[in-house]
Design a protein around this motif. Structure first.
Motif, PDB file in Angstrom:
ATOM      1  N   ASP A   1       0.811  -1.211   0.000  1.00 46.53           N
ATOM      2  CA  ASP A   1       0.000   0.000   0.000  1.00 46.53           C
ATOM      3  C   ASP A   1       0.850   1.268   0.000  1.00 46.53           C
ATOM      4  OD1 ASP A   1      -2.559   1.267   2.277  1.00 46.53           O
ATOM      5  OD2 ASP A   1      -2.213   1.579   0.144  1.00 46.53           O
TER       6      ASP A   1
ATOM      7  N   LYS B   1       5.780 -17.144   1.679  1.00 42.59           N
ATOM      8  CA  LYS B   1       5.852 -18.213   2.669  1.00 42.59           C
ATOM      9  C   LYS B   1       4.453 -18.564   3.160  1.00 42.59           C
ATOM     10  CE  LYS B   1      10.490 -18.065   4.523  1.00 42.59           C
ATOM     11  NZ  LYS B   1      11.213 -18.594   5.662  1.00 42.59           N
ATOM     12  N   GLN B   2       3.660 -17.529   3.434  1.00 39.50           N
ATOM     13  CA  GLN B   2       2.314 -17.789   3.952  1.00 39.50           C
ATOM     14  C   GLN B   2       1.375 -18.269   2.858  1.00 39.50           C
ATOM     15  OE1 GLN B   2       1.224 -14.383   6.416  1.00 39.50           O
ATOM     16  NE2 GLN B   2       3.290 -14.430   7.246  1.00 39.50           N
TER      17      GLN B   2
ATOM     18  N   GLU C   1       2.254 -21.881   2.691  1.00 40.42           N
ATOM     19  CA  GLU C   1       1.849 -22.621   3.887  1.00 40.42           C
ATOM     20  C   GLU C   1       0.357 -22.849   3.941  1.00 40.42           C
ATOM     21  OE1 GLU C   1       3.182 -20.348   7.179  1.00 40.42           O
ATOM     22  OE2 GLU C   1       5.270 -20.806   6.657  1.00 40.42           O
ATOM     23  N   LEU C   2      -0.401 -21.863   3.479  1.00 38.44           N
ATOM     24  CA  LEU C   2      -1.854 -21.977   3.580  1.00 38.44           C
ATOM     25  C   LEU C   2      -2.460 -22.674   2.363  1.00 38.44           C
ATOM     26  CD1 LEU C   2      -2.571 -18.519   5.221  1.00 38.44           C
ATOM     27  CD2 LEU C   2      -2.624 -20.758   6.268  1.00 38.44           C
TER      28      LEU C   2
ATOM     29  N   THR D   1      -5.883 -15.741   2.574  1.00 33.18           N
ATOM     30  CA  THR D   1      -7.131 -16.506   2.589  1.00 33.18           C
ATOM     31  C   THR D   1      -8.257 -15.738   1.923  1.00 33.18           C
ATOM     32  OG1 THR D   1      -7.387 -15.712   4.850  1.00 33.18           O
ATOM     33  CG2 THR D   1      -6.654 -17.982   4.566  1.00 33.18           C
TER      34      THR D   1
ATOM     35  N   PRO E   1      -0.741  -3.130   4.003  1.00 25.06           N
ATOM     36  CA  PRO E   1       0.181  -2.040   4.348  1.00 25.06           C
ATOM     37  C   PRO E   1       1.628  -2.508   4.340  1.00 25.06           C
ATOM     38  CG  PRO E   1      -1.620  -2.130   5.910  1.00 25.06           C
ATOM     39  CD  PRO E   1      -1.754  -3.336   5.045  1.00 25.06           C
TER      40      PRO E   1
ATOM     41  N   ASN F   1       4.296  -2.389   6.335  1.00 26.52           N
ATOM     42  CA  ASN F   1       4.964  -3.155   7.384  1.00 26.52           C
ATOM     43  C   ASN F   1       4.105  -4.291   7.913  1.00 26.52           C
ATOM     44  OD1 ASN F   1       3.198  -1.322   8.373  1.00 26.52           O
ATOM     45  ND2 ASN F   1       4.544  -0.482   9.930  1.00 26.52           N
ATOM     46  N   THR F   2       3.320  -4.890   7.031  1.00 25.77           N
ATOM     47  CA  THR F   2       2.509  -6.035   7.431  1.00 25.77           C
ATOM     48  C   THR F   2       3.392  -7.244   7.691  1.00 25.77           C
ATOM     49  OG1 THR F   2       0.707  -5.273   6.039  1.00 25.77           O
ATOM     50  CG2 THR F   2       0.663  -7.580   6.670  1.00 25.77           C
ATOM     51  N   ASN F   3       3.111  -7.968   8.780  1.00 26.70           N
ATOM     52  CA  ASN F   3       3.821  -9.215   9.024  1.00 26.70           C
ATOM     53  C   ASN F   3       2.911 -10.399   8.757  1.00 26.70           C
ATOM     54  OD1 ASN F   3       6.329  -8.138  10.053  1.00 26.70           O
ATOM     55  ND2 ASN F   3       5.073  -7.383  11.719  1.00 26.70           N
ATOM     56  N   ASP F   4       1.602 -10.130   8.860  1.00 25.52           N
ATOM     57  CA  ASP F   4       0.617 -11.201   8.759  1.00 25.52           C
ATOM     58  C   ASP F   4      -0.092 -11.166   7.441  1.00 25.52           C
ATOM     59  OD1 ASP F   4       0.009 -10.788  12.100  1.00 25.52           O
ATOM     60  OD2 ASP F   4       0.231 -12.744  11.136  1.00 25.52           O
TER      61      ASP F   4
ATOM     62  N   PRO G   1      -4.492 -13.221   6.518  1.00 28.06           N
ATOM     63  CA  PRO G   1      -5.828 -12.764   6.126  1.00 28.06           C
ATOM     64  C   PRO G   1      -5.921 -12.390   4.644  1.00 28.06           C
ATOM     65  CG  PRO G   1      -5.142 -11.719   8.160  1.00 28.06           C
ATOM     66  CD  PRO G   1      -3.971 -12.499   7.669  1.00 28.06           C
TER      67      PRO G   1
ATOM     68  N   LEU H   1       8.728 -11.830   0.501  1.00 28.80           N
ATOM     69  CA  LEU H   1       9.248 -13.031   1.151  1.00 28.80           C
ATOM     70  C   LEU H   1       8.214 -13.586   2.126  1.00 28.80           C
ATOM     71  CD1 LEU H   1      11.824 -14.694   1.342  1.00 28.80           C
ATOM     72  CD2 LEU H   1      12.697 -13.049   2.979  1.00 28.80           C
ATOM     73  N   LYS H   2       7.687 -12.711   2.974  1.00 24.91           N
ATOM     74  CA  LYS H   2       6.713 -13.156   3.972  1.00 24.91           C
ATOM     75  C   LYS H   2       5.436 -13.625   3.304  1.00 24.91           C
ATOM     76  CE  LYS H   2       8.535  -9.877   7.273  1.00 24.91           C
ATOM     77  NZ  LYS H   2       8.399  -8.530   7.798  1.00 24.91           N
TER      78      LYS H   2
END
Lengths: 307, 283, 419
Positions: free
Chosen positions: C173, C236-237, C240-241, C213, C202, C204-207, C210, C232-233
């Motif tokens: 964002d 990975k997610q 994984e999901l 999915t 945004p 600096n999102t780490n998650d 959401p 990168l993050k």
């Protein structure tokens, strides 16, 4: 004590003669030093003389710069409107911060000023359409009468010198003495009948005003503004300048500003590990000059004078 | 069901914040030191952890060794540098800032500038079903670890002699010293534990937040926000503050994505305006 | 009388001597790059690429030595400007080069234009407006890196060609994100595809859970622009999901598949498509030699920054040679950049009338090769200029700027609306 007027006269001669003697790059660098000296002195009023430590001082610096840039570049207003508007915004923001922050002390005050400044930063960074976001706003024009380096230098010199005179007069005035009393002990001053809160509020606003003036000069110096004008790193830098120079000495922070700007300029051109060098200098200064550079000078000067 | 996921995300992030804040809170509570290198401890922990994992493949080893290394670093910093400036906020600020710079440059020198995200341990790299969505087990493990650490710290503080000394030291260092408590050793120990917790946060947070230049500063700010919101010197405050900030950050980003940059600072400013010493702090 | 005759005779003889004296000094190039902070890797890579080229020609051109003066802009525009002033006023450089951060490039832009100093953008600074008519346009600028629009357009072309008709987007964002995805939307809509969902986590999102999915089911692919550790993050997610197994990924600008990330992602990176103006796996003699030299010096695989720095150095050297080393003759020197053409590690380079380079765009796919995970080239578009695949006039005819389309990218009618 008679040395002081001599010292001032000497300094005046040096500053006035500078642009005619040194290359243009150093004139520009001196202009930058003068601007940050003012910025640091304004923070010292707050920390050194009123005893209120703030980690959000760059907010006033930056909001003044942004106001001027937005009015001049986006709305094409003349500098006669933009400049006062910038100062006004800094003063207004100072009042707002003071109203919200003055209930806190010590570390909490540091943190709440930080939080408030980060909110302002977030707005500058996020409101792309108005502020240009993280690209900033380039393209600011200097007023015609200071479009060349030398005349701009003299404008900055004049304004910073005048501000210094005002600040010195302020700290020597009854108001200034009251501030210092408050710094020593709020409860005592309260008991003596002073309206402590009002004094602190006014100090905050005055400090914000001078920080805003520094910010206004800086935006004209660079001819652009970007979010790092009001980032916490900027607030931390000016705090460091005050501490390294010597808290509560007014002259100290000015010297601290000069020292840090010069060090950074020289060291960063020599090595990419300038951050390491700067860090070592900060640690060394704390260990060997805990009262700042002015403190160091005074100790050595005073020590030599002992019979 | 998505709200369960969001809540779990907030809580797991909050647990990480608790680990970071607990150390800082302890250090401030006892020694009144505002340690600006706390974020650096986190980052060193993450980088050292990444090297250990790269060389040995063991996340568990990283989890043990990296925090110990940083604990040692913390002890040295306290004993030889910070000790001299007891109760002097401004010199402490300059000193810890200097170390922040030094560590940042050294880390860039050693590990380079490319972001690293630590690999998860094999045991927790899968996901389980929650309703119709899948949720990574690692994050659930993180919540569990956070709770365990909180319990250990609480037991330590409330039920052991050392903990009693700590509480005494927090209340009044002079009297504590007069009572025969070796305050100096206590200080070093606590500082080391604080650093250890930060580095533990670095390894545990590595698969989520990762390590890169600038993370030290960001994490430091985050830890301070939590500690201030929760109240300096309060373990309970660190936990509640951490969870609160974790949830606020998560939900803030969802409802107000434009304000993502300061979802944390606005609540902090609001809380401090009403309770200047934080939720559970004492001045 | 005689004195002036002698003078008239002697003076013209002296002129060539004095001017060749002026040429004896070195050609000084001021490189403004980030060498500390978040963008240090980009700065280092650009520098290495620049050095490789100049070393290969013996650090000499047109009879003069080439001298590089490097300054760290520390990621801050005001420092960048201060360094530019130092380089120009103190060190007397004739050329400024480098520039990774757009903010720094913008800060120096006015100054360089005023001082009439050539500015070679050999670093990432990709703001479209610097080489297009408009208030920011600087005729003293030459860009050898890229601009924001073209990798996005290449992604759209490739995706459509491979049957993707409905896509979901995932973009960080911020302004650069909207610009990039907006460019993709415009190109994709024009071809006949549609974006059915846009998401903007945004910075600096780490998650990313959401967002992952939330990806709309039934899309043909997910198109991303996630710089830094975000990519990168996210991946990975995404993996994984279980989403990566269902939907192919198109990574505009090769941010996720940035070479240092590939070992960290391992198998999770396999099959990811990306578009960029470079790939270390390009099989040309120029690139193979470049990669070998780069690995020797920096012990890492070159990124696009390295190739861009190399190209910038080549362009400077060619232009300097074309004016016999007289780089002080700014107008002639700048004009010499325009007709230049050369082969480079990233393909064939030439320039348009605004100083922006024309190069190739590559579509790559992550595969496991003998050397580990690598971005293998699967498609190439040649002669890509800054307006590709449209013309300047056509691009100008659209009503909305990309950043204004945030939130409306699912509406092709609006994306393609003309003035």
């Amino acid at each position: 004590m008679a040395r002081i007027p001599l010292f001032i006269a000497l300094a005046a001669v040096v500053f006035v003669a500078l642009p005619f003697v040194v290359p243009s790059y150093y004139v520009g660098l001196t202009t930058k030093i003068l601007i940050f000296a003012l910025f640091a002195m304004s923070l010292d009023l707050l920390i050194g003389y009123t005893g209120l430590a703030s980690l959000g001082h760059a907010a006033f610096f930056g909001i003044s710069a942004y106001t001027i840039a937005v009015l001049s570049v986006k709305l094409r207003m003349s500098e006669w409107i933009a400049f006062p508007a910038g100062l006004t915004m800094a003063i207004a923001l100072g009042a707002v911060f003071a109203l919200l922050a003055l209930r806190a002390r010590g570390s909490y005050l540091l943190m709440i000023t930080l939080a408030l400044a980060q909110v302002v930063w977030g707005i500058a960074f996020g409101w792309r359409t108005m502020t240009g976001g993280d690209d900033g706003l380039p393209g600011l024009r200097r007023p015609a009468f200071v479009s060349d380096e030398t005349s701009f230098y003299f404008l900055v010199l004049g304004l910073v010198a005048a501000s210094t005179v005002v600040l010195v007069a302020l700290i020597r005035s009854p108001f200034g003495l009251a501030l210092q009393g408050i710094r020593e002990s709020e409860s005592r001053m309260q008991a003596l009948g002073f309206n402590v809160w009002r004094h602190q509020f006014v100090a905050f606003v005055i400090a914000a005003a001078f920080a805003g003036l520094a910010g206004a000069l800086y935006v004209y110096y660079n001819r652009f503004v970007s979010p790092d004008f009001l980032h916490v790193v900027r607030s931390a830098e000016v705090l460091i300048m005050v501490i390294i120079g010597g808290v509560g000495t007014l002259l100290g922070p000015a010297i601290g500003a000069a020292a840090i700007i010069l060090f950074e300029d020289i060291i960063s051109s020599q090595t990419q590990h300038w951050l390491l060098a700067l860090g070592i200098i900060y640690v060394a200064t704390t260990l060997f000059a805990p009262r700042g550079l002015i403190g160091l000078y005074r100790e050595r000067f005073m020590a030599r004078r002992k019979p | 069901m998505i709200w369960v996921i969001h809540t779990l995300n907030g809580i797991s992030f909050g647990m990480l914040l608790f680990l970071l804040a607990a150390g800082l809170s302890l250090i401030y509570g006892l020694m009144k030191i505002l340690n600006l290198t706390h974020g650096s401890y986190y980052l060193i922990g993450a980088y050292v952890g990444s090297t250990i994992i790269a060389k040995t493949g063991s996340f568990a080893l990283a989890l043990i060794v990296a925090p110990l290394v940083v604990a040692l670093l913390g002890a040295v910093m306290e004993r030889y540098f910070l000790r001299r400036f007891h109760l002097q906020e401004l010199p402490q600020t300059l000193l810890t800032f200097g170390f922040l710079f030094i560590f940042a440059d050294l880390m860039l020198w050693i590990w380079g500038g490319d972001p690293i995200v630590l690999p998860k341990p094999a045991a927790f790299s899968g996901s389980i079903s929650i309703g119709d969505a899948r949720y990574p087990t690692y994050r659930l493990a993180l919540i569990a670890v956070g709770l365990i650490v909180a319990l250990i710290l609480w037991w330590f503080q409330e039920r052991t002699r050392l903990g009693a000394m700590l509480r005494a030291g927090v209340d009044d260092a002079e009297i504590a010293g007069a009572l025969g408590i070796d305050v100096s050793l206590l200080f070093t120990l606590v500082f080391a534990v604080g650093a250890l917790l930060a580095a533990l946060g670095g390894v545990l947070g590595g698969p989520i937040i990762g390590a890169q230049p600038g993370a030290d500063f960001e994490v430091m700010l985050l830890a301070f926000v939590v500690v201030i919101v929760g109240g300096l010197g309060s373990l309970r405050g660190a936990l509640i503050g951490g969870l609160l900030v974790g949830l606020l950050d998560n939900f803030g980003k969802i409802f107000f994505p434009e304000l993502a940059l300061f979802t944390i600072f606005v609540p902090m400013a609001i809380i401090l305006s009403f309770r200047p010493t934080g939720l559970f702090g004492r001045l | 009388m005689r004195a002036s005759w002698i003078a008239a005779g002697v003076l013209p003889l002296m002129l060539p001597i004095t001017s060749s004296f002026a040429q004896q000094g070195p050609i000084k190039i001021g490189l403004i790059l980030p060498l500390s902070g978040t963008f240090a890797p980009n700065g280092e890579d650009t520098l290495t690429g620049t050095r490789i080229y100049f070393d290969s020609i013996g650090n000499q051109v047109g009879g003069r030595k080439i001298e590089l003066i490097i300054e760290d802009e520390q990621g801050r525009p005001d420092v960048g400007l201060t360094k530019a002033r130092k380089l120009v006023e103190n060190d007397k450089v004739q050329i400024l080069a480098g520039f990774v951060s757009t903010a720094v490039a913008l800060a120096v832009n006015d100054y360089a234009r005023e001082k009439k100093i050539p500015m070679v953008l050999s670093g990432d600074a990709g703001a479209n407006e610097l080489t297009m008519p408009g208030p920011l346009y600087n005729p003293y600028i030459v860009r050898t890196s890229q601009n924001g629009r073209t990798p996005a357009a290449a992604a759209a072309a490739f995706a459509y060609k491979n049957g993707w008709r409905k896509v979901a987007t995932m973009t960080s964002d911020y302004a650069g994100g909207f610009d990039t995805i907006g460019g993709f939307a415009q190109a994709f809509c024009k071809l006949g595809g549609t974006i059915v969902q846009e998401q903007y986590p945004p910075i600096n999102t780490n998650d990313y859970g959401p967002y992952v999915t939330n990806v709309q089911s039934g899309v043909d692919g997910v198109v991303t622009f996630l710089p830094g550790s975000a990519g990168l993050k996210f991946v990975k997610q995404f993996d994984e999901l279980g989403m990566k197994a269902k939907y192919p990924l198109m990574d505009i600008f090769g941010q996720i598949v940035y070479e240092p990330f590939l070992p960290q992602l391992g198998d999770a990176a396999l099959g990811i498509y990306s578009t960029l103006h470079y790939a270390p796996t390009i099989k040309t003699p120029e690139n193979e030699a470049f990669v070998a030299e780069y690995m020797k010096r920096a012990k890492r695989i070159p990124s696009d920054n390295g190739a861009d720095g190399w190209a910038g150095a080549h362009a400077i050297a060619d232009a300097a040679k074309a004016v016999d080393g007289k780089v002080e003759d700014t107008e002639k020197f700048l004009a010499a950049f325009r007709p230049d053409k050369f082969a480079s590690p990233k393909g064939n380079i030439s320039f348009d009338k605004y100083g922006q380079l024309i190069q190739s765009m590559y579509v790559r796919k992550v595969e496991k090769t003998a050397d580990g995970y690598a971005n293998v080239v699967v498609e190439k578009f040649d002669n890509v200029d800054q307006f590709w695949p449209m013309t300047e006039a056509e691009l100008e005819s659209y009503k909305y700027r990309y950043s204004e389309l945030k939130g409306s990218m699912t509406n092709c009618a609006k994306v393609l609306e003309k003035k």
